[in-house]
Design a protein around this motif. Structure first.
Motif, PDB file in Angstrom:
ATOM      1  N   GLN A  97      -0.351  42.568  16.649  1.00 38.89           N
ATOM      2  CA  GLN A  97      -0.752  42.031  17.956  1.00 38.89           C
ATOM      3  C   GLN A  97      -2.259  41.754  17.971  1.00 38.89           C
ATOM      4  N   TYR A  98      -3.047  42.691  17.431  1.00 38.50           N
ATOM      5  CA  TYR A  98      -4.498  42.518  17.373  1.00 38.50           C
ATOM      6  C   TYR A  98      -4.841  41.274  16.545  1.00 38.50           C
ATOM      7  N   GLN A  99      -4.197  41.139  15.394  1.00 39.04           N
ATOM      8  CA  GLN A  99      -4.494  40.009  14.520  1.00 39.04           C
ATOM      9  C   GLN A  99      -4.155  38.684  15.191  1.00 39.04           C
ATOM     10  N   GLN A 100      -3.070  38.638  15.932  1.00 39.49           N
ATOM     11  CA  GLN A 100      -2.714  37.408  16.642  1.00 39.49           C
ATOM     12  C   GLN A 100      -3.756  37.067  17.704  1.00 39.49           C
ATOM     13  N   ARG A 101      -4.209  38.076  18.426  1.00 42.77           N
ATOM     14  CA  ARG A 101      -5.245  37.825  19.444  1.00 42.77           C
ATOM     15  C   ARG A 101      -6.568  37.437  18.791  1.00 42.77           C
ATOM     16  N   LEU A 102      -6.862  38.052  17.659  1.00 41.94           N
ATOM     17  CA  LEU A 102      -8.073  37.702  16.918  1.00 41.94           C
ATOM     18  C   LEU A 102      -8.031  36.239  16.503  1.00 41.94           C
ATOM     19  N   GLY A 103      -6.884  35.782  16.023  1.00 40.06           N
ATOM     20  CA  GLY A 103      -6.744  34.373  15.641  1.00 40.06           C
ATOM     21  C   GLY A 103      -6.974  33.449  16.826  1.00 40.06           C
ATOM     22  N   GLY A 104      -6.446  33.822  17.990  1.00 39.24           N
ATOM     23  CA  GLY A 104      -6.657  33.006  19.190  1.00 39.24           C
ATOM     24  C   GLY A 104      -8.118  32.970  19.607  1.00 39.24           C
ATOM     25  N   ALA A 105      -8.785  34.119  19.512  1.00 39.43           N
ATOM     26  CA  ALA A 105     -10.211  34.169  19.872  1.00 39.43           C
ATOM     27  C   ALA A 105     -11.042  33.316  18.916  1.00 39.43           C
ATOM     28  N   VAL A 106     -10.737  33.389  17.625  1.00 41.42           N
ATOM     29  CA  VAL A 106     -11.475  32.591  16.639  1.00 41.42           C
ATOM     30  C   VAL A 106     -11.242  31.105  16.897  1.00 41.42           C
ATOM     31  N   ASP A 107     -10.006  30.722  17.196  1.00 38.14           N
ATOM     32  CA  ASP A 107      -9.723  29.315  17.488  1.00 38.14           C
ATOM     33  C   ASP A 107     -10.540  28.822  18.684  1.00 38.14           C
ATOM     34  N   GLU A 108     -10.578  29.610  19.742  1.00 43.18           N
ATOM     35  CA  GLU A 108     -11.310  29.188  20.939  1.00 43.18           C
ATOM     36  C   GLU A 108     -12.825  29.153  20.692  1.00 43.18           C
ATOM     37  N   LEU A 109     -13.338  30.170  20.011  1.00 42.71           N
ATOM     38  CA  LEU A 109     -14.777  30.174  19.719  1.00 42.71           C
ATOM     39  C   LEU A 109     -15.138  29.040  18.758  1.00 42.71           C
ATOM     40  N   SER A 110     -14.247  28.692  17.851  1.00 37.27           N
ATOM     41  CA  SER A 110     -14.501  27.562  16.944  1.00 37.27           C
ATOM     42  C   SER A 110     -14.659  26.284  17.740  1.00 37.27           C
ATOM     43  N   ARG A 111     -13.835  26.124  18.757  1.00 37.16           N
ATOM     44  CA  ARG A 111     -13.928  24.934  19.611  1.00 37.16           C
ATOM     45  C   ARG A 111     -15.267  24.889  20.336  1.00 37.16           C
ATOM     46  N   VAL A 112     -15.712  26.027  20.884  1.00 36.07           N
ATOM     47  CA  VAL A 112     -16.976  26.084  21.627  1.00 36.07           C
ATOM     48  C   VAL A 112     -18.160  25.811  20.699  1.00 36.07           C
ATOM     49  N   VAL A 113     -18.152  26.422  19.515  1.00 38.00           N
ATOM     50  CA  VAL A 113     -19.256  26.236  18.568  1.00 38.00           C
ATOM     51  C   VAL A 113     -19.280  24.795  18.067  1.00 38.00           C
ATOM     52  N   ALA A 114     -18.108  24.226  17.786  1.00 30.73           N
ATOM     53  CA  ALA A 114     -18.054  22.832  17.328  1.00 30.73           C
ATOM     54  C   ALA A 114     -18.565  21.884  18.414  1.00 30.73           C
ATOM     55  N   GLN A 115     -18.247  22.163  19.660  1.00 31.21           N
ATOM     56  CA  GLN A 115     -18.740  21.322  20.761  1.00 31.21           C
ATOM     57  C   GLN A 115     -20.266  21.426  20.858  1.00 31.21           C
ATOM     58  N   PHE A 116     -20.806  22.640  20.726  1.00 26.99           N
ATOM     59  CA  PHE A 116     -22.262  22.816  20.771  1.00 26.99           C
ATOM     60  C   PHE A 116     -22.920  22.062  19.613  1.00 26.99           C
ATOM     61  N   ASP A 117     -22.362  22.241  18.407  1.00 27.81           N
ATOM     62  CA  ASP A 117     -22.924  21.544  17.241  1.00 27.81           C
ATOM     63  C   ASP A 117     -22.840  20.028  17.414  1.00 27.81           C
ATOM     64  N   GLY A 118     -21.731  19.544  18.007  1.00 25.72           N
ATOM     65  CA  GLY A 118     -21.589  18.102  18.256  1.00 25.72           C
ATOM     66  C   GLY A 118     -22.618  17.601  19.253  1.00 25.72           C
ATOM     67  N   ASP A 119     -22.844  18.367  20.313  1.00 27.81           N
ATOM     68  CA  ASP A 119     -23.861  17.981  21.302  1.00 27.81           C
ATOM     69  C   ASP A 119     -25.246  17.950  20.661  1.00 27.81           C
ATOM     70  N   ALA A 120     -25.521  18.945  19.819  1.00 27.93           N
ATOM     71  CA  ALA A 120     -26.830  18.988  19.143  1.00 27.93           C
ATOM     72  C   ALA A 120     -26.992  17.792  18.220  1.00 27.93           C
ATOM     73  N   GLU A 121     -25.955  17.498  17.471  1.00 27.83           N
ATOM     74  CA  GLU A 121     -26.009  16.374  16.528  1.00 27.83           C
ATOM     75  C   GLU A 121     -26.174  15.042  17.256  1.00 27.83           C
ATOM     76  N   SER A 122     -25.572  14.928  18.441  1.00 27.74           N
ATOM     77  CA  SER A 122     -25.652  13.668  19.183  1.00 27.74           C
ATOM     78  C   SER A 122     -27.071  13.344  19.629  1.00 27.74           C
ATOM     79  N   VAL A 123     -27.932  14.356  19.708  1.00 27.65           N
ATOM     80  CA  VAL A 123     -29.329  14.108  20.067  1.00 27.65           C
ATOM     81  C   VAL A 123     -30.256  14.324  18.864  1.00 27.65           C
ATOM     82  N   GLY A 124     -29.676  14.389  17.670  1.00 28.63           N
ATOM     83  CA  GLY A 124     -30.462  14.454  16.448  1.00 28.63           C
ATOM     84  C   GLY A 124     -30.989  15.846  16.093  1.00 28.63           C
ATOM     85  N   LEU A 125     -30.324  16.901  16.549  1.00 25.25           N
ATOM     86  CA  LEU A 125     -30.775  18.264  16.254  1.00 25.25           C
ATOM     87  C   LEU A 125     -29.721  19.025  15.458  1.00 25.25           C
ATOM     88  N   ASP A 126     -30.181  19.968  14.657  1.00 23.34           N
ATOM     89  CA  ASP A 126     -29.219  20.889  14.042  1.00 23.34           C
ATOM     90  C   ASP A 126     -29.057  22.078  14.988  1.00 23.34           C
TER      91      ASP A 126
END
Length: 177
Positions: A27-56
């Motif tokens: 059960q813990y591992q399944q929830r961990l996978g869900g948390a990683v998936d959601e955080l991956s989405r948030v981090v990718a969105q932040f990185d995309g926003d940064a890249e769109s204005v020419g920043l790392d």
């Protein structure tokens, strides 16, 4: 007699508790996978926003931090999210593909308090009907029994009445004759 009952109770408690580990860790591992998936989405969105204005990522965090008190607070919270994502992603990578016995060995990777609390809220104990559940139950029984037996041995002398000791074996044998 009381000591036997206590050790049996401790053994049964250990068996009941530890037998739940395979299901809870899954059960813990399944929830961990869900948390990683959601955080991956948030981090990718932040990185995309940064890249769109020419920043790392690092430059975007620094730029955000320089934008006043709110920007500094948001920069810090985003840095915390990125760090948590990296930690949870590493934990998930370590646990993926691990069976119940290996998850027990890797229990240190199941230490996120938020995920553990949410897994515990949703967890419903059950009677284990698998080999792994039986092994964990047996280990829990032996561990609980051994702990109480050891504590009784260590502290048993403390609770004996002064002047009262066990009769020598020869005296017991003479009485039985």
């Amino acid at each position: 007699m009381i000591l036997r009952a206590l050790t049996l109770a401790a053994g049964l408690t250990g068996a009941a508790g530890l037998s739940q580990f395979p299901a809870f860790s899954q059960q813990y591992q399944q929830r961990l996978g869900g948390a990683v998936d959601e955080l991956s989405r948030v981090v990718a969105q932040f990185d995309g926003d940064a890249e769109s204005v020419g920043l790392d990522r690092a430059a975007a965090l620094a730029d955000l931090a320089g934008g006043g008190a709110f920007g500094a607070a948001r920069s810090q919270s985003m840095a915390d999210i990125i760090a948590r994502h990296a930690r949870l992603e590493a934990d998930l990578a370590a646990l993926e593909g691990a069976g119940p016995f290996m998850r027990a060995r890797l229990a240190g990777h199941m230490g996120d308090p938020d995920i553990a609390a949410r897994a515990w809220e949703a967890f419903e104990p059950s009677v284990p009907a698998t080999f792994e559940g039986a092994v964990f139950a047996g280990t829990g029984f032996f561990g609980g029994w051994a702990l109480v037996a050891m504590l009784a041995g260590v502290f048993g002398g403390v609770f004996r009445r002064p002047g009262r000791s066990r009769p020598p074996q020869a005296a017991v044998e003479n009485r039985n004759s």
